[in-house]
Design a protein around this motif. Structure first.
Motif, PDB file in Angstrom:
ATOM      1  N   SER A 150      62.166 -48.031  63.074  1.00 45.10           N
ATOM      2  CA  SER A 150      62.325 -48.365  61.646  1.00 45.10           C
ATOM      3  C   SER A 150      63.793 -48.396  61.235  1.00 45.10           C
ATOM      4  O   SER A 150      64.185 -49.188  60.380  1.00 45.10           O
ATOM      5  N   ILE A 151      64.597 -47.524  61.835  1.00 43.03           N
ATOM      6  CA  ILE A 151      66.026 -47.462  61.500  1.00 43.03           C
ATOM      7  C   ILE A 151      66.696 -48.770  61.923  1.00 43.03           C
ATOM      8  O   ILE A 151      67.487 -49.348  61.186  1.00 43.03           O
ATOM      9  N   PHE A 152      66.344 -49.252  63.114  1.00 37.68           N
ATOM     10  CA  PHE A 152      66.931 -50.491  63.640  1.00 37.68           C
ATOM     11  C   PHE A 152      66.447 -51.703  62.855  1.00 37.68           C
ATOM     12  O   PHE A 152      67.225 -52.618  62.582  1.00 37.68           O
ATOM     13  N   LEU A 153      65.169 -51.685  62.468  1.00 35.75           N
ATOM     14  CA  LEU A 153      64.624 -52.761  61.646  1.00 35.75           C
ATOM     15  C   LEU A 153      65.359 -52.823  60.307  1.00 35.75           C
ATOM     16  O   LEU A 153      65.748 -53.906  59.844  1.00 35.75           O
ATOM     17  N   THR A 154      65.578 -51.672  59.696  1.00 34.21           N
ATOM     18  CA  THR A 154      66.267 -51.614  58.404  1.00 34.21           C
ATOM     19  C   THR A 154      67.686 -52.169  58.536  1.00 34.21           C
ATOM     20  O   THR A 154      68.141 -52.951  57.696  1.00 34.21           O
ATOM     21  N   TYR A 155      68.383 -51.791  59.602  1.00 37.54           N
ATOM     22  CA  TYR A 155      69.754 -52.283  59.809  1.00 37.54           C
ATOM     23  C   TYR A 155      69.756 -53.808  59.961  1.00 37.54           C
ATOM     24  O   TYR A 155      70.548 -54.510  59.340  1.00 37.54           O
ATOM     25  N   ARG A 156      68.844 -54.332  60.802  1.00 34.89           N
ATOM     26  CA  ARG A 156      68.789 -55.790  60.995  1.00 34.89           C
ATOM     27  C   ARG A 156      68.503 -56.500  59.669  1.00 34.89           C
ATOM     28  O   ARG A 156      69.140 -57.491  59.337  1.00 34.89           O
ATOM     29  N   GLN A 157      67.561 -55.977  58.908  1.00 32.43           N
ATOM     30  CA  GLN A 157      67.223 -56.604  57.626  1.00 32.43           C
ATOM     31  C   GLN A 157      68.404 -56.563  56.662  1.00 32.43           C
ATOM     32  O   GLN A 157      68.636 -57.515  55.922  1.00 32.43           O
ATOM     33  N   LEU A 158      69.162 -55.472  56.689  1.00 31.28           N
ATOM     34  CA  LEU A 158      70.322 -55.340  55.821  1.00 31.28           C
ATOM     35  C   LEU A 158      71.405 -56.356  56.191  1.00 31.28           C
ATOM     36  O   LEU A 158      71.970 -57.035  55.331  1.00 31.28           O
ATOM     37  N   VAL A 159      71.682 -56.476  57.489  1.00 28.87           N
ATOM     38  CA  VAL A 159      72.708 -57.420  57.952  1.00 28.87           C
ATOM     39  C   VAL A 159      72.250 -58.863  57.707  1.00 28.87           C
ATOM     40  O   VAL A 159      73.014 -59.690  57.226  1.00 28.87           O
ATOM     41  N   GLN A 160      70.992 -59.132  58.021  1.00 23.66           N
ATOM     42  CA  GLN A 160      70.447 -60.483  57.893  1.00 23.66           C
ATOM     43  C   GLN A 160      70.267 -60.887  56.430  1.00 23.66           C
ATOM     44  O   GLN A 160      70.312 -62.062  56.110  1.00 23.66           O
ATOM     45  N   GLY A 161      70.075 -59.902  55.569  1.00 20.88           N
ATOM     46  CA  GLY A 161      69.806 -60.182  54.168  1.00 20.88           C
ATOM     47  C   GLY A 161      71.017 -59.981  53.284  1.00 20.88           C
ATOM     48  O   GLY A 161      71.859 -60.862  53.130  1.00 20.88           O
TER      49      GLY A 161
END
Length: 176
Positions: A150-161
Motif C-alpha cells: 500500500s505504501i508503494f501504491l500510494t507513492y506511485r499514485q502521488l507521483v503519477q497524479g
C-alpha cells in the motif's frame, strides 16, 4: 548512485542563484516520466518479494486521489503545500515500516522508496515562493494500512497524479 541523489543533483544544477527554479525538472517532461517509471518499478519489485509480513503496527498513509477540477482551481502554492503534506506523511510511513520489516527484499525496497520520496520532499521544500517556507503540521486526508504494498501504491499514485500535474502547471509559467 542513489536515484534520490540524481533528483537532487539535477535540481541543484538547474537552480537560479538565490531562488529555486526547478526548470529542468519541470520543463523536461521525460524526467517526471522517468520518476513515474521508477515508482512503478519499485511497486512491482516489492510485489515480487517473498512472504512480505503484514505490518503489526498500521502505517498512516495520505489519501492522494483528487478531483482534477478542484486541483485546477488551487494556486500553485496550495498544491505544493498539499503535496508536501502527503509526502511528509508518506515518508513517515516508510520510516515506520522500515522499523517493522526485517526481510531483506522488503527492507531494500523501502530504503529506495525512502530515498525517492524524501528527495521530492526536500526538493519541494526548497522551492521559494511568496508564501515563505513550508511549515509542517498539516493534516492531509489519510488511511491506515497494514500491507507494505500500500505504501508503494500510494507513492506511485502521488507521483503519477498530484506531482505530475503540479509540474505540468509549473511548466506553463517556467517553460516559455
Amino acid at each position: 548512485s542513489p536515484p534520490g541523489l540524481l533528483l537532487l543533483t539535477s535540481f541543484l544544477l538547474h537552480m537560479e542563484e538565490g531562488r529555486a527554479s526547478p526548470t529542468r525538472l519541470v520543463c523536461d517532461n521525460r524526467l517526471i516520466q522517468k520518476y513515474i517509471g521508477e515508482a512503478k518499478d519499485m511497486e512491482k519489485r516489492v510485489g515480487q518479494c517473498q512472504a512480505l509480513p503484514t505490518l503489526s503496527c498500521p502505517m498512516v498513509l495520505p489519501l492522494v486521489d483528487f478531483s482534477l477540477q478542484q486541483w485546477k482551481s488551487k494556486s500553485n502554492e496550495t498544491k505544493r503545500q498539499e503535496i508536501l503534506c502527503d509526502l511528509a506523511l508518506l515518508v513517515g510511513a516508510v520510516v515506520g515500516a522500515q522499523s517493522q520489516v526485517t526481510q531483506e527484499c522488503g527492507a531494500r525496497q523501502l530504503s529506495q522508496l525512502y530515498q525517492h520520496a524524501n528527495s521530492f520532499l526536500l526538493l519541494l521544500q526548497t522551492f521559494s515562493w511568496e508564501a515563505g517556507p513550508w511549515e509542517p503540521g498539516c493534516s492531509p486526508r489519510s488511511t491506515e494500512q497494514t500491507h507494505l504494498t500500500s505504501i508503494f501504491l500510494t507513492y506511485r499514485q502521488l507521483v503519477q497524479g498530484k506531482l505530475r500535474f503540479f509540474f505540468h502547471d509549473l511548466a506553463k509559467d517556467l517553460c516559455r
